[in-house]
Enzyme design. Sequence first.
Site, mmCIF file in Angstrom:
data_model
loop_
_atom_site.group_PDB
_atom_site.id
_atom_site.type_symbol
_atom_site.label_atom_id
_atom_site.label_comp_id
_atom_site.label_asym_id
_atom_site.label_seq_id
_atom_site.Cartn_x
_atom_site.Cartn_y
_atom_site.Cartn_z
ATOM 1 N N LYS A 53 0.839 -1.205 0.000
ATOM 2 C CA LYS A 53 0.000 0.000 0.000
ATOM 3 C C LYS A 53 0.874 1.256 0.000
ATOM 4 O O LYS A 53 0.649 2.201 -0.757
ATOM 5 C CB LYS A 53 -0.937 -0.007 1.215
ATOM 6 C CG LYS A 53 -2.055 -1.047 1.093
ATOM 7 C CD LYS A 53 -2.835 -1.272 2.379
ATOM 8 C CE LYS A 53 -3.875 -2.375 2.163
ATOM 9 N NZ LYS A 53 -4.650 -2.740 3.348
ATOM 10 N N GLN A 97 -4.775 -1.361 9.439
ATOM 11 C CA GLN A 97 -4.759 -2.715 8.871
ATOM 12 C C GLN A 97 -5.417 -3.700 9.841
ATOM 13 O O GLN A 97 -5.131 -3.702 11.043
ATOM 14 C CB GLN A 97 -3.308 -3.120 8.563
ATOM 15 C CG GLN A 97 -3.157 -4.444 7.847
ATOM 16 C CD GLN A 97 -3.733 -4.450 6.429
ATOM 17 O OE1 GLN A 97 -3.845 -3.420 5.771
ATOM 18 N NE2 GLN A 97 -4.110 -5.615 5.955
ATOM 19 N N ASP A 120 -10.870 3.143 3.797
ATOM 20 C CA ASP A 120 -11.311 1.746 3.730
ATOM 21 C C ASP A 120 -12.823 1.666 3.515
ATOM 22 O O ASP A 120 -13.340 0.599 3.169
ATOM 23 C CB ASP A 120 -10.988 1.028 5.052
ATOM 24 C CG ASP A 120 -9.802 0.085 4.933
ATOM 25 O OD1 ASP A 120 -9.589 -0.459 3.830
ATOM 26 O OD2 ASP A 120 -9.116 -0.116 5.945
HETATM 27 N N1 GUN Z 1 -7.193 -6.721 6.065
HETATM 28 C C1 GUN Z 1 -7.596 -7.494 5.008
HETATM 29 N N2 GUN Z 1 -8.226 -6.738 4.097
HETATM 30 C C2 GUN Z 1 -8.226 -5.477 4.563
HETATM 31 C C3 GUN Z 1 -8.717 -4.239 4.052
HETATM 32 O O1 GUN Z 1 -9.313 -4.141 2.978
HETATM 33 N N3 GUN Z 1 -8.499 -3.147 4.847
HETATM 34 C C4 GUN Z 1 -7.878 -3.232 6.037
HETATM 35 N N4 GUN Z 1 -7.739 -2.111 6.750
HETATM 36 N N5 GUN Z 1 -7.411 -4.350 6.540
HETATM 37 C C5 GUN Z 1 -7.583 -5.466 5.792
#
Ligand code: GUN
Length: 283
Positions: A53, A97, A120
């Site tokens: 990311k 996350q 998100d």
């Molecule tokens: N963990 C697995 N997928 C995601 C996501 O799309 N966003 C976040 N913040 N954590 C994740």
Amino acid sequence: MTAKIIDGKAIAKEVRAEWKVRADALKARGITPGLAVIIVGEDAASKVYVGNKVKACAELGLYSEHIALPADTSQDTLLAKIAELNANHAIHGILVQLPLPKHIDSDKVLKAIAPHKDVDGFHPMNVGALVTGNPLLRPCTPYGAMKLLEKIGVAIEGKHAVIVGRSNIVGKPMALMLLQMNATVTICTSKTRNLAHHTRDADILVVATGKPRMITGDMIKPGAAVIDVGINRLPNGKLVGDVDFDSAKEVAGYLTPVPGGVGPMTITMLVANTVEAAERSAQ
Ligand code: GUN
């Protein structure tokens, strides 16, 4: 029939180029879109995702902060960090996350992120905006899957879309996005009776269950567009999706591979959401 394999990497590159134009336009006005990614603990997969990311942001010339906190970080410390980022004008997007360590209440943490910085799309306000058909910031994975369907030219209106998996991250928001495009939507769960009966009727099949290769070719309608959101590591180290690729490709019309399908799009839409959040803050 042999499915057309959807090249998520190539489409992600194309979509990123579109968003780079918008990011550059903001930068020309003195605003650099900024993303803060918070990771708590040492989960290996999460570390890889977060690294990707941050890298994607750098590639597009965005500002990013990678905040790695120890596994024993208290909930209050995490909430204080989020409050600080909510007030930081250089940060337009905040992502925590998941999963978080067990002693932290994820719901409470996600609600603490300012909705206009919630890249998100998990805050109840953004969920509500999606439910009522006026989406603001949309969850990145289903948003990316929708973008794939758009880019390969799969018409959605009037089609039967079946989603296997009802998570808040993928299944539920995907259903709402398809509904918004006038699909007829069925959501299946792990308790659905005669799952194959439903999946075989799908013109568009989206699978997000976390169960390796559970959807086989005989469960797919000939010519269907199949989007595999799963990513599972087998004991031999191989990465596979929730769809059995080899049998599915003989039946489906379109099929996303794992890796290289939905994954690159998730990160692309995170960058898109960050740029969009920065655009809105600049208005
Ligand atoms: N963990 C697995 N997928 C995601 C996501 O799309 N966003 C976040 N913040 N954590 C994740």
